[in-house]
Design a protein around this motif. Sequence first.
Motif, mmCIF file in Angstrom:
data_model
loop_
_atom_site.group_PDB
_atom_site.id
_atom_site.type_symbol
_atom_site.label_atom_id
_atom_site.label_comp_id
_atom_site.label_asym_id
_atom_site.label_seq_id
_atom_site.Cartn_x
_atom_site.Cartn_y
_atom_site.Cartn_z
ATOM 1 N N LEU A 18 -20.450 -63.209 0.696
ATOM 2 C CA LEU A 18 -20.792 -64.513 0.126
ATOM 3 C C LEU A 18 -20.326 -64.587 -1.323
ATOM 4 C CD1 LEU A 18 -24.395 -65.063 1.496
ATOM 5 C CD2 LEU A 18 -22.425 -66.503 1.929
ATOM 6 N N PRO A 19 -20.161 -65.818 -1.849
ATOM 7 C CA PRO A 19 -19.736 -65.944 -3.257
ATOM 8 C C PRO A 19 -20.682 -65.224 -4.213
ATOM 9 C CG PRO A 19 -19.590 -68.055 -2.144
ATOM 10 C CD PRO A 19 -20.233 -67.112 -1.173
ATOM 11 N N ASN A 20 -22.007 -65.132 -3.875
ATOM 12 C CA ASN A 20 -22.934 -64.465 -4.795
ATOM 13 C C ASN A 20 -22.941 -62.951 -4.610
ATOM 14 O OD1 ASN A 20 -24.317 -64.068 -2.436
ATOM 15 N ND2 ASN A 20 -25.925 -65.554 -2.879
ATOM 16 N N GLY A 21 -22.032 -62.431 -3.760
ATOM 17 C CA GLY A 21 -21.896 -60.987 -3.647
ATOM 18 C C GLY A 21 -22.632 -60.386 -2.464
ATOM 19 N N LEU A 32 -19.157 -68.184 8.506
ATOM 20 C CA LEU A 32 -18.705 -67.403 7.350
ATOM 21 C C LEU A 32 -17.807 -68.258 6.466
ATOM 22 C CD1 LEU A 32 -17.949 -63.994 9.085
ATOM 23 C CD2 LEU A 32 -19.762 -64.461 7.450
ATOM 24 N N GLU A 33 -16.937 -69.050 7.125
ATOM 25 C CA GLU A 33 -16.020 -69.875 6.339
ATOM 26 C C GLU A 33 -16.772 -71.017 5.670
ATOM 27 O OE1 GLU A 33 -11.698 -72.058 6.750
ATOM 28 O OE2 GLU A 33 -12.805 -71.481 8.538
ATOM 29 N N GLU A 34 -17.738 -71.621 6.422
ATOM 30 C CA GLU A 34 -18.502 -72.745 5.882
ATOM 31 C C GLU A 34 -19.256 -72.360 4.621
ATOM 32 O OE1 GLU A 34 -19.798 -74.829 9.872
ATOM 33 O OE2 GLU A 34 -21.376 -74.924 8.369
ATOM 34 N N THR A 35 -19.812 -71.137 4.606
ATOM 35 C CA THR A 35 -20.626 -70.727 3.466
ATOM 36 C C THR A 35 -19.774 -70.214 2.326
ATOM 37 O OG1 THR A 35 -20.905 -68.651 4.634
ATOM 38 C CG2 THR A 35 -22.725 -70.206 4.756
ATOM 39 N N GLY A 36 -18.452 -70.267 2.483
ATOM 40 C CA GLY A 36 -17.571 -69.939 1.366
ATOM 41 C C GLY A 36 -17.314 -68.458 1.205
ATOM 42 N N CYS A 37 -17.409 -67.682 2.291
ATOM 43 C CA CYS A 37 -17.093 -66.258 2.186
ATOM 44 C C CYS A 37 -15.620 -66.090 1.844
ATOM 45 C CB CYS A 37 -17.389 -65.549 3.504
ATOM 46 S SG CYS A 37 -19.138 -65.430 3.832
ATOM 47 N N SER A 38 -15.339 -65.256 0.848
ATOM 48 C CA SER A 38 -13.959 -65.128 0.396
ATOM 49 C C SER A 38 -13.245 -64.011 1.134
ATOM 50 C CB SER A 38 -13.923 -64.873 -1.105
ATOM 51 O OG SER A 38 -14.610 -63.678 -1.372
ATOM 52 N N GLU A 39 -13.967 -63.148 1.842
ATOM 53 C CA GLU A 39 -13.316 -62.007 2.479
ATOM 54 C C GLU A 39 -14.064 -61.728 3.769
ATOM 55 O OE1 GLU A 39 -13.088 -57.426 1.430
ATOM 56 O OE2 GLU A 39 -12.671 -58.728 -0.260
ATOM 57 N N ILE A 40 -13.345 -61.537 4.846
ATOM 58 C CA ILE A 40 -14.009 -61.329 6.135
ATOM 59 C C ILE A 40 -13.438 -60.082 6.779
ATOM 60 C CG2 ILE A 40 -14.087 -62.201 8.501
ATOM 61 C CD1 ILE A 40 -14.744 -64.860 7.481
ATOM 62 N N GLU A 41 -14.319 -59.231 7.291
ATOM 63 C CA GLU A 41 -13.866 -58.039 7.997
ATOM 64 C C GLU A 41 -14.261 -58.198 9.449
ATOM 65 O OE1 GLU A 41 -14.354 -53.195 7.703
ATOM 66 O OE2 GLU A 41 -15.222 -54.508 6.182
ATOM 67 N N ALA A 42 -13.264 -58.333 10.323
ATOM 68 C CA ALA A 42 -13.541 -58.465 11.748
ATOM 69 C C ALA A 42 -13.628 -57.072 12.344
ATOM 70 C CB ALA A 42 -12.441 -59.267 12.423
ATOM 71 N N VAL A 43 -14.715 -56.810 13.112
ATOM 72 C CA VAL A 43 -14.936 -55.475 13.657
ATOM 73 C C VAL A 43 -14.605 -55.495 15.139
ATOM 74 C CG1 VAL A 43 -16.592 -53.614 13.906
ATOM 75 C CG2 VAL A 43 -16.806 -55.228 12.018
ATOM 76 N N GLY A 44 -13.774 -54.573 15.582
ATOM 77 C CA GLY A 44 -13.379 -54.525 16.987
ATOM 78 C C GLY A 44 -14.272 -53.593 17.776
#
Length: 216
Positions: A18-21, A32-44
């Motif tokens: 999240l933007p607040n860390g 995740l995108e709606e809440t403004g997450c700047s980095e996403i790690e997709a887990v397989g």
Amino acid sequence: MRCARCDRLAIPQAVGHLPNGLVVFGWCLDCLEETGCSEIEAVGRRTTRRGNSCVLTLEPPPPPLMIAPTDRRRLLLGVATLLGSWSIVLIAVGIWTIRQPAPPNPSPLGNGRPTLFLVGGMATAVTALLLLCLSQGRELVRSRLACWWVQSGAFLLALAILVAGIVYHDPRRDPFVVVAAALAIGLSIAAHWQERRLPAVKSRADVISQDWVQRH
Ligand SMILES: [Zn+2]
């Protein structure tokens, strides 16, 4: 697994920042995108001991390098704005003179006649549009919004020309009305074709989902 925020399917499972860390887990990619997450790690699926996780970024790609000099573009944009304003003045004067009675002894060159103002105003407007295209270049041609504006604007202009031609009917003006309306409709159709040629806009969540599917 379902999203803890919106209860839709959360596949692939992903961790976001999240933007607040804060680190978020258990949400779908859309949330995740709606809440403004700047980095996403997709887990397989953890089929190997190491696991196969990949880091995907939601940052937009860096803009391409500007090739055209900015000063030249600014100058063209300024001239285009001036010409555009002047064309509006000419067209407004032309429409105003249509409503005035014709002078008793009209000049053979058509000075002061509505047709002269209207044709001059439209020629100036077309020149301004061309300069605008030159100054903004391919970005403007590739912009769906610009295409949409040209398409709608030209269509409304054609409609206005036809309505004005019918309301203030004068057989001598008919050829000009038809040519001007045809030009405006042609411009509208050209903008529509250009818009259809452009690739559809994808949401970033779609891109990440496709990327995840390709990797697994
Ligand atoms: Zn969700």
